[in-house]
Design an enzyme around this catalytic site. Structure first.
Site, PDB file in Angstrom:
ATOM      1  N   LYS A   1      -4.864 -10.276  -5.716  1.00  8.14           N
ATOM      2  CA  LYS A   1      -6.081 -10.632  -4.973  1.00  8.14           C
ATOM      3  C   LYS A   1      -7.190  -9.629  -5.277  1.00  8.14           C
ATOM      4  O   LYS A   1      -6.920  -8.452  -5.547  1.00  8.14           O
ATOM      5  CB  LYS A   1      -5.792 -10.717  -3.477  1.00  8.14           C
ATOM      6  CG  LYS A   1      -5.793  -9.395  -2.761  1.00  8.14           C
ATOM      7  CD  LYS A   1      -6.118  -9.555  -1.282  1.00  8.14           C
ATOM      8  CE  LYS A   1      -6.249  -8.156  -0.691  1.00  8.14           C
ATOM      9  NZ  LYS A   1      -7.356  -7.944   0.174  1.00  8.14           N
TER      10      LYS A   1
ATOM     11  N   LYS B   1     -11.414  -4.313  -2.889  1.00  5.99           N
ATOM     12  CA  LYS B   1     -12.471  -3.300  -3.039  1.00  5.99           C
ATOM     13  C   LYS B   1     -11.938  -2.073  -3.742  1.00  5.99           C
ATOM     14  O   LYS B   1     -12.604  -1.453  -4.543  1.00  5.99           O
ATOM     15  CB  LYS B   1     -12.957  -2.845  -1.657  1.00  5.99           C
ATOM     16  CG  LYS B   1     -13.810  -3.807  -0.931  1.00  5.99           C
ATOM     17  CD  LYS B   1     -14.295  -3.137   0.351  1.00  5.99           C
ATOM     18  CE  LYS B   1     -13.963  -3.982   1.554  1.00  5.99           C
ATOM     19  NZ  LYS B   1     -12.636  -3.757   2.119  1.00  5.99           N
TER      20      LYS B   1
ATOM     21  N   LYS C   1       0.832  -1.211   0.000  1.00  9.45           N
ATOM     22  CA  LYS C   1       0.000   0.000   0.000  1.00  9.45           C
ATOM     23  C   LYS C   1       0.862   1.255   0.000  1.00  9.45           C
ATOM     24  O   LYS C   1       0.497   2.252  -0.617  1.00  9.45           O
ATOM     25  CB  LYS C   1      -0.967   0.000   1.190  1.00  9.45           C
ATOM     26  CG  LYS C   1      -2.100  -1.005   1.003  1.00  9.45           C
ATOM     27  CD  LYS C   1      -3.319  -0.706   1.850  1.00  9.45           C
ATOM     28  CE  LYS C   1      -4.458  -1.652   1.490  1.00  9.45           C
ATOM     29  NZ  LYS C   1      -5.625  -1.564   2.317  1.00  9.45           N
TER      30      LYS C   1
HETATM   31  N1  AQP Z   1      -9.603 -11.419  -2.367  1.00  8.57           N
HETATM   32  C1  AQP Z   1      -9.937 -11.885  -1.161  1.00  8.57           C
HETATM   33  N2  AQP Z   1     -10.128 -13.216  -1.009  1.00  8.57           N
HETATM   34  C2  AQP Z   1     -10.490 -13.712   0.221  1.00  8.57           C
HETATM   35  N3  AQP Z   1     -10.668 -12.930   1.313  1.00  8.57           N
HETATM   36  C3  AQP Z   1     -10.494 -11.604   1.179  1.00  8.57           C
HETATM   37  N4  AQP Z   1     -10.589 -10.579   2.041  1.00  8.57           N
HETATM   38  C4  AQP Z   1     -10.301  -9.420   1.420  1.00  8.57           C
HETATM   39  N5  AQP Z   1      -9.998  -9.662   0.120  1.00  8.57           N
HETATM   40  C5  AQP Z   1     -10.105 -11.016  -0.053  1.00  8.57           C
HETATM   41  C6  AQP Z   1     -10.997 -10.717   3.447  1.00  8.57           C
HETATM   42  O1  AQP Z   1     -12.124  -9.867   3.659  1.00  8.57           O
HETATM   43  C7  AQP Z   1     -12.086  -9.376   4.996  1.00  8.57           C
HETATM   44  C8  AQP Z   1     -12.316  -7.893   4.997  1.00  8.57           C
HETATM   45  O2  AQP Z   1     -11.246  -7.259   4.281  1.00  8.57           O
HETATM   46  P1  AQP Z   1     -10.866  -5.768   4.626  1.00  8.57           P
HETATM   47  O3  AQP Z   1     -11.941  -4.869   4.202  1.00  8.57           O
HETATM   48  O4  AQP Z   1     -10.502  -5.664   6.053  1.00  8.57           O
HETATM   49  O5  AQP Z   1      -9.549  -5.395   3.902  1.00  8.57           O
HETATM   50  P2  AQP Z   1      -8.692  -6.052   2.803  1.00  8.57           P
HETATM   51  O6  AQP Z   1      -8.236  -7.401   3.226  1.00  8.57           O
HETATM   52  O7  AQP Z   1      -7.618  -5.082   2.459  1.00  8.57           O
HETATM   53  O8  AQP Z   1      -9.792  -6.171   1.643  1.00  8.57           O
HETATM   54  P3  AQP Z   1      -9.881  -5.445   0.269  1.00  8.57           P
HETATM   55  O9  AQP Z   1     -11.165  -5.817  -0.343  1.00  8.57           O
HETATM   56  O10 AQP Z   1      -8.651  -5.706  -0.523  1.00  8.57           O
HETATM   57  O11 AQP Z   1      -9.957  -3.911   0.675  1.00  8.57           O
HETATM   58  P4  AQP Z   1      -9.031  -2.708   0.258  1.00  8.57           P
HETATM   59  O12 AQP Z   1      -9.078  -2.659  -1.242  1.00  8.57           O
HETATM   60  O13 AQP Z   1      -9.643  -1.521   0.902  1.00  8.57           O
HETATM   61  O14 AQP Z   1      -7.647  -2.991   0.778  1.00  8.57           O
HETATM   62  C9  AQP Z   1     -10.725  -9.753   5.585  1.00  8.57           C
HETATM   63  O15 AQP Z   1     -10.890 -10.842   6.479  1.00  8.57           O
HETATM   64  C10 AQP Z   1      -9.923 -10.176   4.390  1.00  8.57           C
HETATM   65  O16 AQP Z   1      -8.989 -11.189   4.720  1.00  8.57           O
END
Ligand code: AQP
Length: 328
Positions: A193, A196, A112
């Site tokens: 991966k 969002k 990040k």
């Molecule tokens: N691609 C993924 N596959 C499986 N699990 C996932 N998680 C996130 N992406 C995947 C799981 O979703 C939960 C919530 O995630 P988060 O919002 O805390 O943050 P993150 O892991 O950083 O998810 P994003 O979607 O990638 O958000 P951004 O783009 O904002 O960084 C967690 O339990 C995570 O493991």
């Protein structure tokens, strides 16, 4: 007494099928076996800039979506992190026992911070705040996707360090990963991966995407140069589609092979798309019902905060006392 579960999700965009299969589905399933607290981690979201108006809207949208996927406020406390000041109070006390080197090693921080012109201190401190979220409620189990495993290990290290410096204060949290769907990859780039906040309209399937959008995204997803499914040589894109199907439909490996071996990619994609559409449809319907009831989501969040605040206050007071800080 039942063991306590804690997990969180950032309101950084519409939740996608990766969030659902990696974490949220499991949240809904285990809430009946444990005392569960699920947290919308808005303080984590602002470690990178968020438009204030959009953030406010996304918090409520996400809360509605969590209720729609089956989080039951009679069994689980649904809370917003910034509504409970003890999260940041404990985070500061934990910051003081956390070596900077531990934080600089985190892969999510490296990824990040590479994408930012200036790196906010909050991005480095992110895993300490996450440790505070968990340790504040003395959670024994933390259901997350694979990407959060390293942060969980760090939370354990922080708890251990605190306990050895100041005496036994925190319960050691254990990671809870799903067997399939722990890491859903981007449809446009199966090496990354699903996220969002990733750019590109073909990257993620939002839980609120209409059927036509879901079909279009899956039909256009990246595969490889083989014409049909070969379980020995398939690339990451095909593996991703198969594991999305398997996680939604719940079939075992042998049944997957029997159903999909030698199937042409166009047909595979159609079957995956229909499985995703059928699985999301009831959640989307439920979401519309939830958000059409004025004040319901806000009430659930208020009641959640009231339920967990005594636990949070109790932990913070114990930690302050253990560290010799002033308590009135
Ligand atoms: N691609 C993924 N596959 C499986 N699990 C996932 N998680 C996130 N992406 C995947 C799981 O979703 C939960 C919530 O995630 P988060 O919002 O805390 O943050 P993150 O892991 O950083 O998810 P994003 O979607 O990638 O958000 P951004 O783009 O904002 O960084 C967690 O339990 C995570 O493991």
């Amino acid at each position: 007494m039942r063991a306590r579960v804690l997990s969180g999700i950032q309101p950084t965009g519409s939740p996608h099928i990766g969030n659902y299969l990696g974490a949220l589905k499991n949240w809904a399933k285990i809430q009946y076996d444990y005392e569960s607290i699920y947290c919308i981690v808005d303080l984590h979201a602002v470690t990178v800039y968020q438009d204030p108006q959009e953030l406010r809207a996304k918090i409520l949208e996400l809360a509605g979506m969590l209720l729609a996927i089956g989080i039951d406020p009679k069994h689980s406390a649904l809370i917003v992190q910034s509504a409970i000041p003890e999260h940041t109070e404990l985070a500061w006390m934990l910051t003081c026992v956390t070596p900077v080197g531990w934080l600089e090693r985190m892969t999510q921080y490296k990824a990040k911070s590479d994408a930012q012109e200036t790196i906010g201190d909050g991005l480095l401190q992110y895993p300490v705040l996450m440790a505070a979220d968990i340790l504040l409620y003395q959670a024994a189990i933390v259901p997350v996707g694979e990407d959060q495993k390293q942060h969980l290990e760090l939370a354990r290290d922080i708890a251990q360090r605190f306990n050895s410096l100041y005496g036994d204060t925190f319960v050691m949290p254990a990671t809870h990963l799903p067997t399939v769907g722990a890491r859903v990859m981007g449809l446009d780039d199966p090496e990354k991966k699903m996220s969002k906040s990733a750019a590109g309209s073909g990257h993620a399937i939002s839980l609120l995407d209409p059927p036509a959008t879901i079909r279009k995204k899956i039909m256009r997803s990246t595969t490889d140069s083989n014409p049909a499914v070969d379980f020995e040589t398939m690339g990451a894109g095909v593996r991703n589609l198969l594991s999305i199907y398997q996680a939604f439909v719940g079939v075992d490996d042998d049944a997957m092979k029997a159903q999909f071996a030698d199937m042409r990619y166009g047909d595979l994609k159609k079957q995956v798309a229909e499985a995703v559409v059928a699985s999301l449809e009831p959640m989307q319907k439920r979401y519309q019902e939830i958000v059409s009831e004025p004040g319901y989501v806000a009430r659930v969040l208020r009641e959640g905060a009231e339920r967990v605040t005594p636990i949070a206050r109790d932990t913070c007071d114990k930690v302050k006392h253990a560290m010799g800080l002033y308590t009135a």
